[in-house]
Scaffold this active site. Structure first.
Site, PDB file in Angstrom:
ATOM      1  N   VAL A   1       4.467  10.314  -1.739  1.00 51.72           N
ATOM      2  CA  VAL A   1       5.725  10.188  -1.007  1.00 51.72           C
ATOM      3  C   VAL A   1       6.168   8.721  -1.094  1.00 51.72           C
ATOM      4  O   VAL A   1       5.345   7.821  -0.933  1.00 51.72           O
ATOM      5  CB  VAL A   1       5.551  10.614   0.460  1.00 51.72           C
ATOM      6  CG1 VAL A   1       6.837  10.407   1.251  1.00 51.72           C
ATOM      7  CG2 VAL A   1       5.116  12.076   0.529  1.00 51.72           C
TER       8      VAL A   1
ATOM      9  N   LYS B   1      -1.176   9.368  -4.616  1.00 52.91           N
ATOM     10  CA  LYS B   1      -1.064   7.914  -4.503  1.00 52.91           C
ATOM     11  C   LYS B   1      -2.391   7.240  -4.852  1.00 52.91           C
ATOM     12  O   LYS B   1      -2.429   6.211  -5.496  1.00 52.91           O
ATOM     13  CB  LYS B   1      -0.637   7.576  -3.078  1.00 52.91           C
ATOM     14  CG  LYS B   1      -0.968   6.207  -2.575  1.00 52.91           C
ATOM     15  CD  LYS B   1       0.118   5.234  -2.937  1.00 52.91           C
ATOM     16  CE  LYS B   1      -0.178   3.817  -2.472  1.00 52.91           C
ATOM     17  NZ  LYS B   1      -1.322   3.620  -1.643  1.00 52.91           N
TER      18      LYS B   1
ATOM     19  N   SER C   1       0.125   2.424   4.313  1.00 53.94           N
ATOM     20  CA  SER C   1      -0.098   1.733   5.583  1.00 53.94           C
ATOM     21  C   SER C   1      -0.073   0.225   5.369  1.00 53.94           C
ATOM     22  O   SER C   1       0.301  -0.535   6.257  1.00 53.94           O
ATOM     23  CB  SER C   1      -1.458   2.136   6.163  1.00 53.94           C
ATOM     24  OG  SER C   1      -1.539   3.532   6.273  1.00 53.94           O
TER      25      SER C   1
ATOM     26  N   GLY D   1      -5.368   6.251   9.106  1.00 54.93           N
ATOM     27  CA  GLY D   1      -4.389   6.013  10.165  1.00 54.93           C
ATOM     28  C   GLY D   1      -3.246   5.099   9.779  1.00 54.93           C
ATOM     29  O   GLY D   1      -3.001   4.846   8.617  1.00 54.93           O
TER      30      GLY D   1
ATOM     31  N   HIS E   1       1.076  10.608   4.701  1.00 57.78           N
ATOM     32  CA  HIS E   1       0.057  11.362   5.447  1.00 57.78           C
ATOM     33  C   HIS E   1       0.630  12.680   5.967  1.00 57.78           C
ATOM     34  O   HIS E   1      -0.040  13.712   5.961  1.00 57.78           O
ATOM     35  CB  HIS E   1      -0.428  10.548   6.653  1.00 57.78           C
ATOM     36  CG  HIS E   1      -1.076   9.234   6.305  1.00 57.78           C
ATOM     37  ND1 HIS E   1      -0.539   8.019   6.677  1.00 57.78           N
ATOM     38  CD2 HIS E   1      -2.212   8.948   5.626  1.00 57.78           C
ATOM     39  CE1 HIS E   1      -1.330   7.047   6.253  1.00 57.78           C
ATOM     40  NE2 HIS E   1      -2.350   7.572   5.610  1.00 57.78           N
TER      41      HIS E   1
ATOM     42  N   GLN F   1     -16.055   1.462   2.852  1.00 57.62           N
ATOM     43  CA  GLN F   1     -15.289   1.376   1.605  1.00 57.62           C
ATOM     44  C   GLN F   1     -14.567   0.046   1.431  1.00 57.62           C
ATOM     45  O   GLN F   1     -13.838  -0.136   0.460  1.00 57.62           O
ATOM     46  CB  GLN F   1     -14.322   2.559   1.482  1.00 57.62           C
ATOM     47  CG  GLN F   1     -13.129   2.519   2.416  1.00 57.62           C
ATOM     48  CD  GLN F   1     -12.340   3.828   2.349  1.00 57.62           C
ATOM     49  OE1 GLN F   1     -12.819   4.891   2.737  1.00 57.62           O
ATOM     50  NE2 GLN F   1     -11.112   3.766   1.845  1.00 57.62           N
TER      51      GLN F   1
HETATM   52  P1  AMP Z   1      -5.203   6.436   3.713  1.00 60.34           P
HETATM   53  O1  AMP Z   1      -4.949   6.570   5.176  1.00 60.34           O
HETATM   54  O2  AMP Z   1      -4.369   5.384   3.059  1.00 60.34           O
HETATM   55  O3  AMP Z   1      -6.676   6.339   3.374  1.00 60.34           O
HETATM   56  O4  AMP Z   1      -4.720   7.778   3.059  1.00 60.34           O
HETATM   57  C1  AMP Z   1      -5.142   9.029   3.537  1.00 60.34           C
HETATM   58  C2  AMP Z   1      -4.665  10.107   2.609  1.00 60.34           C
HETATM   59  O5  AMP Z   1      -3.238  10.059   2.511  1.00 60.34           O
HETATM   60  C3  AMP Z   1      -5.202   9.927   1.175  1.00 60.34           C
HETATM   61  O6  AMP Z   1      -5.487  11.210   0.623  1.00 60.34           O
HETATM   62  C4  AMP Z   1      -4.045   9.284   0.481  1.00 60.34           C
HETATM   63  O7  AMP Z   1      -4.016   9.514  -0.907  1.00 60.34           O
HETATM   64  C5  AMP Z   1      -2.868   9.946   1.159  1.00 60.34           C
HETATM   65  N1  AMP Z   1      -1.671   9.126   1.013  1.00 60.34           N
HETATM   66  C6  AMP Z   1      -1.526   7.804   1.311  1.00 60.34           C
HETATM   67  N2  AMP Z   1      -0.287   7.374   0.991  1.00 60.34           N
HETATM   68  C7  AMP Z   1       0.353   8.449   0.459  1.00 60.34           C
HETATM   69  C8  AMP Z   1       1.664   8.649  -0.070  1.00 60.34           C
HETATM   70  N3  AMP Z   1       2.560   7.673  -0.138  1.00 60.34           N
HETATM   71  N4  AMP Z   1       1.982   9.886  -0.524  1.00 60.34           N
HETATM   72  C9  AMP Z   1       1.080  10.898  -0.467  1.00 60.34           C
HETATM   73  N5  AMP Z   1      -0.164  10.768   0.019  1.00 60.34           N
HETATM   74  C10 AMP Z   1      -0.525   9.562   0.473  1.00 60.34           C
END
Ligand code: AMP
Length: 286
Positions: free
Chosen positions: A180, A153, A190, A35, A41, A65
């Site tokens: 991104v 990422k 986040s 989130g 995302h 985690q």
């Molecule tokens: P998180 O909410 O940070 O656990 O990320 C959820 C998903 O979004 C994971 O697969 C991350 O690798 C992906 N994600 C997070 N930040 C980025 C970003 N800047 N570009 C692409 N994917 C991302």
């Protein structure tokens, strides 16, 4: 008009709704997240929409985690803002379980990743990837997605999940999505909101340093020198301290020894309240 977003908070209801979709021959794309949604995302959602009839996103700040002393409590949360963004992006089903819904009991069984998890973030976050695999397997078993979307990422996470899915015949296809970035090159995260104003100004140096490392790599400079140069570039230009700078093969995450295949140059930098990671994948087929 956008199709309506359905918010679901319990596992049985999600399973009921998805069983119904599957019996109507709908394909399911799955985007697991913690989130505080941003464009990274939403890039996963866009890819999932291209490739599936139904897009399921989960938002769950996975306690399993986070290690002791890490930022589980400080991790940013915004259910209303996320619901709005997910709606705009065209998510069909938003799964928002409580901790007790996902972890009602613990029989003590653990999933242990292999040597891929001892490098990079695994070295400073012991048990982190155990917790990632735990939640990801549970979510895969609940959602039964045709395709599941993960960002580059978190390249180590992606490598470990790909290996897990391959070696244990987990029945979903993992799709990689490019990182991104903000206009100044900082990878969207986040956690970026927990940077101070000055740290936010400094943070793009991480990407610059990795780019410099990439240039050195293509000039044939040795691994140790590249790692040193990248680390120096960061410490000289920013108040953060280096957790690691590491050049490894990808996705095996073994020492990089030249030849063909991909290499990863990855780093983690500790700011006052925030630990940022970034990486570049470099092709060695030349
Ligand atoms: P998180 O909410 O940070 O656990 O990320 C959820 C998903 O979004 C994971 O697969 C991350 O690798 C992906 N994600 C997070 N930040 C980025 C970003 N800047 N570009 C692409 N994917 C991302």
């Amino acid at each position: 008009v956008k199709a309506e977003l359905k918010i679901i908070r319990t596992i049985p209801e999600l399973q009921r709704v998805l069983n119904d979709k599957r019996s109507n021959h709908k394909t399911i794309g799955f985007v697991p997240t913690m989130g505080f949604l941003h464009q990274g995302h939403l890039a996963l959602v866009a890819k999932a929409k291209e490739q599936n009839d139904i897009v399921v996103m989960s938002i769950f700040v996975n306690s399993a985690q986070f290690g002791p002393g890490e930022d589980y409590e400080a991790y940013p949360r915004d259910e209303d803002g996320d619901t709005e963004k997910a709606t705009q992006a065209g998510v069909d089903i938003l799964f928002l379980p409580e901790q007790g819904e996902m972890y009602p009991q613990d029989g003590g069984i653990r999933i242990l990743p292999g040597s891929q998890a001892t490098e990079l973030c695994g070295a400073s976050r012991p048990g982190h990837f155990d917790g990632v695999l735990k939640v990801v397997l549970k979510l895969f078993n609940i959602v039964k997605p045709d395709h599941s979307y993960f960002g580059m990422k978190d390249a180590q996470q992606l490598a470990i999940i790909e290996t897990f899915v391959r070696d244990f015949n987990v029945n979903t296809e993992i799709v990689r999505v490019q990182t991104v970035r903000e206009e100044d090159g900082l990878a969207k995260s986040s956690r970026n909101v927990n940077l101070s104003e000055n740290e936010r100004i400094e943070a793009p140096i991480i990407r610059e340093a990795l780019k410099k490392g990439e240039r050195l790599f293509h000039e044939g400079i040795t691994t140790t020198i590249i790692e040193q140069q990248v680390a120096e570039h960061i410490t000289a230009n920013c108040s953060g301290t280096i957790d690691y700078v590491s050049l490894l093969s990808y996705p095996a995450l073994t020492p990089y020894e030249g030849g063909t295949g991909e290499a990863i140059l990855a780093c983690a930098v500790l700011f006052q309240k925030t630990r940022l990671i970034d990486n570049i994948i470099m092709s060695t087929g030349r």
